[in-house]
Design a protein around this motif. Structure first.
Motif, PDB file in Angstrom:
ATOM      1  N   ALA A 136       0.957  -1.353   0.052  1.00  0.00           N
ATOM      2  CA  ALA A 136      -0.072   0.173   0.047  1.00  0.00           C
ATOM      3  C   ALA A 136       0.899   1.102  -0.030  1.00  0.00           C
ATOM      4  O   ALA A 136       1.861   1.374   0.104  1.00  0.00           O
ATOM      5  CB  ALA A 136      -0.966   0.129   1.230  1.00  0.00           C
ATOM      6  N   GLU A 137       0.069   2.417  -0.322  1.00  0.00           N
ATOM      7  CA  GLU A 137       0.915   3.677  -0.472  1.00  0.00           C
ATOM      8  C   GLU A 137       0.213   4.510   0.813  1.00  0.00           C
ATOM      9  O   GLU A 137      -0.736   4.603   0.995  1.00  0.00           O
ATOM     10  CB  GLU A 137       0.468   4.435  -1.583  1.00  0.00           C
ATOM     11  N   VAL A 138       1.332   5.195   1.402  1.00  0.00           N
ATOM     12  CA  VAL A 138       0.914   5.910   2.744  1.00  0.00           C
ATOM     13  C   VAL A 138      -0.096   7.259   2.069  1.00  0.00           C
ATOM     14  O   VAL A 138       0.700   7.944   1.419  1.00  0.00           O
ATOM     15  CB  VAL A 138       2.493   6.408   3.703  1.00  0.00           C
ATOM     16  N   MET A 139      -1.097   7.490   2.778  1.00  0.00           N
ATOM     17  CA  MET A 139      -1.812   8.838   2.392  1.00  0.00           C
ATOM     18  C   MET A 139      -1.550   9.531   3.359  1.00  0.00           C
ATOM     19  O   MET A 139      -1.755  11.014   3.071  1.00  0.00           O
ATOM     20  CB  MET A 139      -3.465   8.404   2.297  1.00  0.00           C
ATOM     21  N   GLU A 140      -1.733   9.270   4.673  1.00  0.00           N
ATOM     22  CA  GLU A 140      -1.661  10.186   5.678  1.00  0.00           C
ATOM     23  C   GLU A 140      -1.159   9.530   7.020  1.00  0.00           C
ATOM     24  O   GLU A 140      -1.356   8.400   7.174  1.00  0.00           O
ATOM     25  CB  GLU A 140      -3.139  10.721   5.799  1.00  0.00           C
ATOM     26  N   VAL A 141      -0.482  10.415   7.781  1.00  0.00           N
ATOM     27  CA  VAL A 141       0.232   9.741   9.188  1.00  0.00           C
ATOM     28  C   VAL A 141      -0.346  10.533  10.240  1.00  0.00           C
ATOM     29  O   VAL A 141      -0.904  11.805  10.332  1.00  0.00           O
ATOM     30  CB  VAL A 141       1.641   9.780   9.155  1.00  0.00           C
ATOM     31  N   GLY A 142      -0.615   9.841  11.422  1.00  0.00           N
ATOM     32  CA  GLY A 142      -0.939  10.323  12.517  1.00  0.00           C
ATOM     33  C   GLY A 142       0.015  11.190  13.262  1.00  0.00           C
ATOM     34  O   GLY A 142       1.252  11.058  12.831  1.00  0.00           O
ATOM     35  N   ALA A 143      -0.328  12.011  14.149  1.00  0.00           N
ATOM     36  CA  ALA A 143       0.181  13.066  14.868  1.00  0.00           C
ATOM     37  C   ALA A 143       1.565  12.643  15.462  1.00  0.00           C
ATOM     38  O   ALA A 143       2.729  13.285  15.408  1.00  0.00           O
ATOM     39  CB  ALA A 143      -0.232  13.686  15.999  1.00  0.00           C
ATOM     40  N   SER A 144       1.712  11.562  15.964  1.00  0.00           N
ATOM     41  CA  SER A 144       2.682  11.061  16.582  1.00  0.00           C
ATOM     42  C   SER A 144       3.799  10.134  15.842  1.00  0.00           C
ATOM     43  O   SER A 144       4.800   9.348  16.051  1.00  0.00           O
ATOM     44  CB  SER A 144       2.726  10.247  17.944  1.00  0.00           C
ATOM     45  N   VAL A 145       3.403   9.944  14.357  1.00  0.00           N
ATOM     46  CA  VAL A 145       4.176   8.931  13.485  1.00  0.00           C
ATOM     47  C   VAL A 145       5.239   9.871  12.796  1.00  0.00           C
ATOM     48  O   VAL A 145       5.058  10.839  12.263  1.00  0.00           O
ATOM     49  CB  VAL A 145       3.198   8.246  12.563  1.00  0.00           C
ATOM     50  N   SER A 146       6.441   9.519  12.944  1.00  0.00           N
ATOM     51  CA  SER A 146       7.564  10.059  12.488  1.00  0.00           C
ATOM     52  C   SER A 146       8.513   9.150  11.541  1.00  0.00           C
ATOM     53  O   SER A 146       9.413   9.801  10.796  1.00  0.00           O
ATOM     54  CB  SER A 146       8.741  10.651  13.537  1.00  0.00           C
ATOM     55  N   SER A 147       8.337   8.217  11.478  1.00  0.00           N
ATOM     56  CA  SER A 147       8.955   7.192  10.636  1.00  0.00           C
ATOM     57  C   SER A 147       8.413   6.991   9.223  1.00  0.00           C
ATOM     58  O   SER A 147       9.221   6.437   8.531  1.00  0.00           O
ATOM     59  CB  SER A 147       9.013   5.557  11.002  1.00  0.00           C
ATOM     60  N   LEU A 148       7.179   7.533   8.915  1.00  0.00           N
ATOM     61  CA  LEU A 148       6.668   7.283   7.626  1.00  0.00           C
ATOM     62  C   LEU A 148       6.127   8.842   7.393  1.00  0.00           C
ATOM     63  O   LEU A 148       5.700   9.636   7.865  1.00  0.00           O
ATOM     64  CB  LEU A 148       5.346   6.290   7.775  1.00  0.00           C
TER      65      LEU A 148
END
Ligand SMILES: [Zn+2]
Length: 325
Positions: A64-76
């Motif tokens: 899959a392709e990342v569309m959006e990351v949550g506030a605490s996600v820094s790795s993606l």
């Protein structure tokens, strides 16, 4: 968005449902390729190894392709190409006890995801999960290398992954498989010869082809009779790795061979902890398992993909694709 749902035992539909919201440690993903596994069918029948509730969206073999990351996600970040692990805890399996990837968009925790390099296609990405199981089996056959001769029982997707991984490591591999079409795939992935486990003279033929027995035997068919036969085709001090699943059936076996041949027998479950190695191995070897995919359909027609897996025994791996943005 379109999502395939198992709505009750034996019944599945593609529904239009809202795109899910993400939490701080989660990621919104756009599915690219999702494989159907035999364990999805077990789930559909309502008898998975963990408790779960209908409706549920299956899909644990995916890219899959990342569309959006949550506030605490820094790795993606948006645009990253990823695959994700299925066994996420002792009580939760992604795509079984929680919604999986068989939809246009889905949610996963960042901690479960691994980036894939550009030289792996979306199709190859969705094959990382099944291949990781076969690759893990080769890691558990101590010091497997080009000095070994291996017999692999079963040319389903897992057994074919074992064949490909072992052959890429230089091992002489023989496939024990009654279906000619599946045995042919094993040959294309690096097996050197085919043995027919349904033949009367199977053990004799196996001992002859290996000059007295295989130094490594992989059981990936899940048939108790094959599990029994692994003891007979093994060489003295052979390493046996069992990854094929069976619950509750039995078969007569010459158990004295375990002692007489000083066999080392090991059982393994899935591929926990070996995903980064699996991805590096695929990327570095250029091993292309996409020939395992015998049918591909878009997510809007995902019910036909399940129809094919259930009704057409010639299918090896069926993939469902989406290009939602
Ligand atoms: Zn699977």
């Amino acid at each position: 968005m379109k999502a395939l749902q198992f709505v009750s035992a034996g019944s599945y539909v593609v529904n239009d449902i809202p795109v899910p919201q993400i939490g701080a440690d989660e990621v919104l993903l756009a599915a690219r390729s999702v494989g159907i596994c035999h364990s999805d069918i077990v789930l559909l029948e309502g008898r998975y190894i963990l408790p779960f509730r209908f409706p549920v969206t299956p899909g644990h073999e995916w890219s899959a392709e990342v569309m959006e990351v949550g506030a605490s996600v820094s790795s993606l970040r948006a645009g990253d190409r990823v695959v994700g692990e299925c066994v996420v805890s002792e009580v939760d399996h992604f795509g079984f006890t929680m919604n999986g990837a068989m939809s246009e968009y889905f949610v996963a925790k960042a901690a479960w995801l691994h980036k894939i390099p550009d030289n792996l296609s979306w199709t190859q990405g969705a094959l990382v999960e099944p291949f990781s199981c076969g690759y893990n089996a080769t890691l558990k056959a101590d010091n497997l290398d080009a000095s070994d001769t291996a017999i692999v029982f079963g040319a389903g997707p897992i057994g074919l992954g074992v064949v490909a991984a072992a052959a890429a490591k230089g091992v002489r591999v023989l496939i024990a498989e009654p279906s000619e079409a599946r045995a042919q795939l094993a040959l294309e992935l690096g097996a050197e010869g085919v043995l027919d486990p349904s033949s009367e003279s199977f053990v004799e033929a196996a001992l002859e082809a290996t000059r007295g027995g295989a130094s490594v035997v992989f059981e990936a068919s899940g048939h108790p009779s094959a599990m029994a036969a692994t003891l007979e085709v093994a060489a003295f001090k052979a390493r046996l790795v069992n990854i094929g699943i069976d619950v509750g059936r039995s078969a007569p076996a010459k158990l004295g061979l375990i002692q007489a041949k000083q066999l080392q027998i090991r059982g393994i479950i899935g591929s926990p902890g070996v995903w980064p190695e699996t991805i590096r191995f695929l990327s570095r070897t250029g091993l292309d398992l996409s020939k395992l995919v015998t049918k591909t359909v878009p997510v809007a027609e995902a019910t036909s993909a399940y129809d094919a897996v259930i009704n057409d025994k010639t299918q090896v791996k069926v993939h469902v694709t989406s290009d939602a943005h």
